[in-house]
Design a protein around this motif. Structure first.
Motif, short mmCIF file in Angstrom:
data_model
loop_
_atom_site.label_atom_id
_atom_site.label_comp_id
_atom_site.label_asym_id
_atom_site.label_seq_id
_atom_site.Cartn_x
_atom_site.Cartn_y
_atom_site.Cartn_z
N UNK A 277 -26.14 -28.55 -23.83
CA UNK A 277 -27.30 -28.48 -24.72
C UNK A 277 -26.91 -28.95 -26.11
N UNK A 278 -27.74 -29.80 -26.69
CA UNK A 278 -27.57 -30.23 -28.08
C UNK A 278 -28.25 -29.21 -28.98
N UNK A 279 -27.49 -28.67 -29.95
CA UNK A 279 -28.01 -27.66 -30.87
C UNK A 279 -28.08 -28.25 -32.28
N UNK A 280 -29.14 -27.89 -33.01
CA UNK A 280 -29.35 -28.45 -34.35
C UNK A 280 -29.96 -27.37 -35.24
N UNK A 281 -29.26 -26.99 -36.31
CA UNK A 281 -29.82 -26.03 -37.27
C UNK A 281 -31.03 -26.64 -37.96
N UNK B 284 -31.31 -31.66 -22.81
CA UNK B 284 -31.97 -30.50 -23.38
C UNK B 284 -31.44 -30.26 -24.78
N UNK B 285 -32.31 -29.85 -25.67
CA UNK B 285 -31.92 -29.61 -27.06
C UNK B 285 -32.61 -28.35 -27.56
N UNK B 286 -31.98 -27.72 -28.55
CA UNK B 286 -32.58 -26.53 -29.16
C UNK B 286 -32.43 -26.61 -30.66
N UNK C 141 -36.46 -32.15 -23.13
CA UNK C 141 -36.77 -30.73 -23.19
C UNK C 141 -36.22 -30.21 -24.51
N UNK C 142 -37.13 -29.74 -25.39
CA UNK C 142 -36.72 -29.24 -26.70
C UNK C 142 -37.27 -27.82 -26.87
N UNK C 143 -36.37 -26.91 -27.21
CA UNK C 143 -36.74 -25.52 -27.46
C UNK C 143 -36.55 -25.22 -28.94
N UNK C 144 -37.49 -24.50 -29.53
CA UNK C 144 -37.37 -24.02 -30.91
C UNK C 144 -37.47 -22.51 -30.88
N UNK C 145 -36.47 -21.82 -31.47
CA UNK C 145 -36.60 -20.36 -31.52
C UNK C 145 -37.31 -19.94 -32.80
N UNK C 146 -38.03 -18.84 -32.72
CA UNK C 146 -38.86 -18.37 -33.83
C UNK C 146 -38.64 -16.88 -34.08
N UNK C 147 -38.90 -16.48 -35.30
CA UNK C 147 -38.88 -15.05 -35.67
C UNK C 147 -39.79 -14.87 -36.88
N UNK D 121 -21.51 -29.30 -39.61
CA UNK D 121 -22.86 -29.58 -40.08
C UNK D 121 -23.95 -28.78 -39.37
N UNK D 122 -23.57 -27.89 -38.48
CA UNK D 122 -24.60 -27.13 -37.78
C UNK D 122 -25.30 -27.94 -36.72
N UNK D 123 -24.68 -29.04 -36.28
CA UNK D 123 -25.19 -29.89 -35.20
C UNK D 123 -24.05 -30.01 -34.19
N UNK D 124 -24.29 -29.65 -32.95
CA UNK D 124 -23.21 -29.58 -31.98
C UNK D 124 -23.75 -29.61 -30.56
N UNK D 125 -22.84 -29.88 -29.63
CA UNK D 125 -23.17 -29.84 -28.21
C UNK D 125 -22.37 -28.70 -27.60
N UNK D 126 -23.05 -27.79 -26.93
CA UNK D 126 -22.36 -26.69 -26.26
C UNK D 126 -22.36 -26.96 -24.77
N UNK D 127 -21.18 -26.86 -24.17
CA UNK D 127 -21.03 -27.15 -22.75
C UNK D 127 -21.58 -26.06 -21.86
N UNK D 128 -21.85 -26.44 -20.62
CA UNK D 128 -22.44 -25.51 -19.67
C UNK D 128 -21.55 -24.30 -19.42
#
Length: 299
Positions: free
Chosen positions: A99-103, A3-5, A49-55, A171-178
């Motif tokens: 989850x893999x997070x990417x700015x 999963x990535x966001x 599974x890729x999620x993009x947050x929006x505002x 770099x704003x790219x990271x993996x956050x653990x459960x």
């Protein structure tokens, strides 16, 4: 299942006036939006599974998602929640696990499998491994991160827990653990409100080093550099979309011309980005031309 966001809900303040015309994640770099470049990396790495947050300008991102070749899950924030709050709100969409997070404003040729492997390795040897950050190495004391010789974070911003072997830029790219995901606040910053308190509380954060280039596309200068790097990666001096129209007396030099754009006049168009649908008159240098006008870019 990976999963990535993609964190894309920001206002794009640093990239004005471009973000007064498009959502920051949809500003074009080369032949496609920034978000497309990020998604290509995630999908190539096997993200199912890729999620993009929006505002801000959320409807533009919603329209973009509809025409993608793969499903994108959207997490809308009527009120900005911050990076930590954004991930927290999207927890049901992301499912369980790491989850893999990417700015969304960071472009880099990242070895995503190596980052995931680094996190998995850290999870086996650290007690406990809460997250793993992608870091560009710098000299000791420099950058936003201090790293130990064993590959862990010992400083974030100005908060240190032990002597560092070298510095680095997160770099704003990271993996956050459960386990750390379960502690996320409903609103707040991942670094300031989650990672720093965890580090000071004795939690271990891993580091994977990125030796290559990266581009913060959230500034006008970074955006221009990213477009030049896109040209260089293809070993071309300029690129023109197939439906663009270039006048016979216009000479391109280090320039990206988007689909449906038109260049008139006579002379060089140098070190510039001409957005899709824009109309511009040569000569032009060091500029971003959108359908709304010309934005000069200082070197």
């Amino acid at each position: 299942m990976l999963s990535a966001m993609v964190l894309a809900a920001g206002l794009g303040t640093r990239l004005k006036p471009l973000t007064e015309q498009r959502a920051k994640a949809l500003v074009p770099v080369g032949d496609r939006p920034i978000l497309s470049h990020v998604l290509d990396h995630l999908w190539a790495a096997g993200a199912s599974r890729v999620v993009v947050n929006t505002h801000y300008r959320a409807r533009e991102v919603e329209s973009y998602a509809v025409v993608q070749r793969r499903e994108l899950l959207l997490s809308h924030e009527p009120v900005l929640l911050g990076t930590a709050g954004g991930v927290s709100q999207a927890q049901d969409l992301l499912g369980t696990g790491d989850v893999l997070l990417w700015n969304a404003d960071i472009l880099a040729e990242v070895d995503v499998p190596a980052l995931l492997a680094g996190h998995a390795h850290a999870a086996r040897r650290l007690a406990p491994a809460r997250a793993t950050l992608l870091v560009q190495p710098l000299a000791k004391g420099l950058g936003s991160v201090g790293c130990s010789a064993r590959g862990t974070v010992v400083r974030l911003r100005r908060e240190s827990v032990e002597e560092e072997a070298h510095g680095g830029e997160f770099l704003g790219i990271h993996v956050i653990g459960a386990s750390l995901r379960r502690t996320l606040p409903a609103r707040g910053c991942l670094v300031g409100d989650v990672y720093i308190p965890a580090l000071k509380g004795g939690a271990m954060l891993g580091v994977v080093l990125h030796e290559g280039a990266f581009f913060d596309v959230g500034t006008l200068q970074g955006y221009a550099r990213a477009n030049r790097a896109w040209l260089a990666a293809r070993s071309v001096s300029s690129w023109t979309g197939s439906s663009a129209r270039i006048g016979p007396d216009v000479v391109l030099e280090g320039t990206v011309v988007g689909e449906g754009a038109e260049l008139r006049g006579a002379g060089n168009v140098a070190r510039s980005v001409i957005w899709p649908g824009a109309i511009a008159t040569a000569p032009i240098a060091d500029a971003i031309v959108t359908p709304e006008g010309t934005v000069p870019v200082s070197s």
